[in-house]
Enzyme design. Structure first.
Site, PDB file in Angstrom:
ATOM      1  N   GLY A  71       0.821  -1.206   0.000  1.00 16.36           N
ATOM      2  CA  GLY A  71       0.000   0.000   0.000  1.00 16.36           C
ATOM      3  C   GLY A  71       0.856   1.257   0.000  1.00 16.36           C
ATOM      4  N   THR A  72       1.941   1.227   0.745  1.00 13.26           N
ATOM      5  CA  THR A  72       2.819   2.398   0.836  1.00 13.26           C
ATOM      6  C   THR A  72       3.387   2.748  -0.539  1.00 13.26           C
ATOM      7  OG1 THR A  72       3.362   1.772   3.103  1.00 13.26           O
ATOM      8  CG2 THR A  72       4.858   3.326   2.024  1.00 13.26           C
ATOM      9  N   ASN A 150      -7.727   3.693   9.239  1.00 18.76           N
ATOM     10  CA  ASN A 150      -7.195   2.468   9.830  1.00 18.76           C
ATOM     11  C   ASN A 150      -7.379   2.407  11.337  1.00 18.76           C
ATOM     12  OD1 ASN A 150      -5.228   4.579   9.026  1.00 18.76           O
ATOM     13  ND2 ASN A 150      -3.853   3.481  10.397  1.00 18.76           N
ATOM     14  N   SER A 198      -3.886  -2.885  -0.646  1.00 19.75           N
ATOM     15  CA  SER A 198      -2.792  -3.701  -0.118  1.00 19.75           C
ATOM     16  C   SER A 198      -3.307  -5.093   0.232  1.00 19.75           C
ATOM     17  CB  SER A 198      -2.210  -3.031   1.130  1.00 19.75           C
ATOM     18  OG  SER A 198      -1.210  -3.841   1.686  1.00 19.75           O
ATOM     19  N   CYS A 325       3.178   4.340  21.019  1.00 20.38           N
ATOM     20  CA  CYS A 325       4.176   3.964  22.013  1.00 20.38           C
ATOM     21  C   CYS A 325       5.240   3.047  21.440  1.00 20.38           C
ATOM     22  CB  CYS A 325       3.470   3.255  23.150  1.00 20.38           C
ATOM     23  SG  CYS A 325       4.462   3.078  24.582  1.00 20.38           S
TER      24      CYS A 325
HETATM   25  N1  PLP Z   1      -2.766   3.046   4.163  1.00 18.29           N
HETATM   26  C1  PLP Z   1      -3.511   2.610   5.176  1.00 18.29           C
HETATM   27  C2  PLP Z   1      -4.818   3.285   5.470  1.00 18.29           C
HETATM   28  C3  PLP Z   1      -3.075   1.557   5.970  1.00 18.29           C
HETATM   29  O1  PLP Z   1      -3.823   1.147   7.001  1.00 18.29           O
HETATM   30  C4  PLP Z   1      -1.836   0.947   5.672  1.00 18.29           C
HETATM   31  C5  PLP Z   1      -1.307  -0.139   6.526  1.00 18.29           C
HETATM   32  O2  PLP Z   1      -1.581  -0.196   7.700  1.00 18.29           O
HETATM   33  C6  PLP Z   1      -1.103   1.428   4.577  1.00 18.29           C
HETATM   34  C7  PLP Z   1      -1.597   2.471   3.844  1.00 18.29           C
HETATM   35  C8  PLP Z   1       0.208   0.833   4.201  1.00 18.29           C
HETATM   36  O3  PLP Z   1       0.044  -0.415   3.585  1.00 18.29           O
HETATM   37  P1  PLP Z   1       1.282  -1.421   3.480  1.00 18.29           P
HETATM   38  O4  PLP Z   1       1.502  -1.972   4.838  1.00 18.29           O
HETATM   39  O5  PLP Z   1       0.849  -2.465   2.501  1.00 18.29           O
HETATM   40  O6  PLP Z   1       2.425  -0.635   2.973  1.00 18.29           O
END
Ligand code: PLP
Length: 390
Positions: A71-72, A150, A198, A325
């Protein structure tokens, strides 16, 4: 001890069907999908099937899907593509509650001279729509807003906002990492130009993601290299994981079509309502009327989230806290701070995120074990004592 895993927004179990679909691609069909020989070519065919499944899950066309590593990467690719495609525009817009994949990238870009707007949210985590529209201008290169949060699960009205943004000729990206597979997405009914997803958030492995790029959107690749993904992302394909992602997308689509999330949201509601009834000074963080069906963030006032997690861990219960934390800071999360959740509540916030593998028995165990944990911690809490003595 059995593990009760209610941390599915962090990551999910790989579905057994997904693992089965992937296994042959490690040591039987290990050809390179770009090779001329049939041995590789067959793998390429399977990758295209996976692409179709991922496209179907969000109502896109297969050639609008580019596989990425996570996702990143999808988020970063979308934002960088937008600013490279519109070099004359220097303004970028997002919200104050985004995942670090967007938040930190915007902060980096702001240091490089971009004007970044972080749109505020209200106490329920809802976007300040007037502030948002007022911020847009001819100089805006991209808007990036998450579909589902998230931490709190709060859903932004992406369909509506993206249509309006599109009518103003501005590119729209959504980080739908938490929404894909949990809520129905018909991308053509929105004005979204790019969408990140992702695999590990919906039962495929970690390290595989995808970026939807609407046909006709100006784009330049982040990973420049070979001709893979039609030149939109260089690098030999992660074949087994792509095939796993395709299987997971197929399963998620079937689950959504069956209204499988109705059961999950009932379990979530039972957990939430019982905790609120049994534990005094417990509050739900975020708008309960527009939320991902699997998520609840509950603030237990005057106790430390980390202490709750450790004590739940002794019963095999895995959840997360609303503070950062673990990353070496005792600050509550930027999401809860943006919502104006008081420190005394933000520090004691716990996120429960369910999946289709959770059972009612597991929820019953949490409901039984957690209230005495909070009571015990409050006995030790000087803040609780102070608040009660008023
Ligand atoms: N965007 C959101 C809303 C997420 O919750 C996450 C992961 O927690 C990411 C992006 C990043 O995804 P990845 O872990 O596949 O890089």
């Amino acid at each position: 001890m059995n593990v009760i895993y209610v941390d599915n927004n962090a990551t999910t179990m790989v579905a057994p069907e997904v693992l089965d679909a992937m296994m042959p691609y490690f040591n039987n069909y290990y050809g390179n999908p770009s090779s001329m020989h049939t041995f590789g070519g067959e793998v390429a065919g399977e990758i295209e099937k996976a692409r179709s499944n991922v496209a179907d899950l969000i109502g896109a066309q297969p050639d609008e899907i580019v596989f990425t590593s996570c996702g990143t990467e999808s988020d970063g690719t979308a934002i960088r593509a937008a600013i490279e495609s519109y070099p004359e525009k220097k303004h970028i817009v997002t919200s104050r509650v985004e995942h670090p994949a967007i938040k930190n990238l915007y902060e980096v870009l702001a240091k490089k001279g971009y004007r970044a707007t972080f749109v505020p949210v209200d106490n329920s985590g809802r976007l300040d729509i007037d502030y948002f529209y007022d911020s847009l201008s001819d100089d805006t290169a991209i808007v990036s807003l998450m579909w589902g949060n998230n931490e709190t699960g709060v859903i932004f009205p992406i369909e509506e906002i993206s249509r309006e943004v599109k009518s103003r000729g501005i590119l729209f990206h959504t980080d739908a990492v938490q929404a894909v597979g949990k809520v129905p997405i018909r991308i053509n009914e929105t004005g979204v130009d790019m969408l990140s997803l992702s695999g590990h958030k919906f039962h495929s492995p970690k390290g595989i993601g995808a970026l939807y790029i609407r046909k006709g959107t100006r784009f330049s690749p982040f990973m420049v290299g070979g001709h893979q993904e039609k030149g939109r992302r260089g690098g030999t394909e992660n074949t087994a994981s792509i095939i796993g992602l395709g299987k997971a997308a197929e399963l998620a689509a079937a689950h959504l079509a069956d209204n499988g999330y109705a059961r999950i949201s009932q379990l979530r509601d039972k957990l939430e309502q019982t905790l609120l009834a049994k534990v005094p000074n417990a509050i739900i963080n975020g708008d309960p009327t527009s939320r991902l069906p699997n998520t609840t963030s509950v603030a237990f006032e005057y106790v430390e989230g980390e202490a709750i997690l450790l004590m739940m861990n002794e019963h095999g219960i895995c959840a997360s806290s609303g503070s950062a934390c673990t990353s070496g800071s005792l600050e509550p999360s930027h999401v809860l701070r943006a919502m104006g959740v008081p420190f005394t509540a933000a520090h004691g916030s716990i996120r429960f995120s369910l999946s289709r593998y959770n059972t009612e028995e597991e929820i019953d165990i949490i409901i039984e074990k957690l209230p005495p944990i909070i009571a015990r911690l409050r006995e030790l809490s000087p803040f609780w004592k102070e608040a009660m003595e008023g």
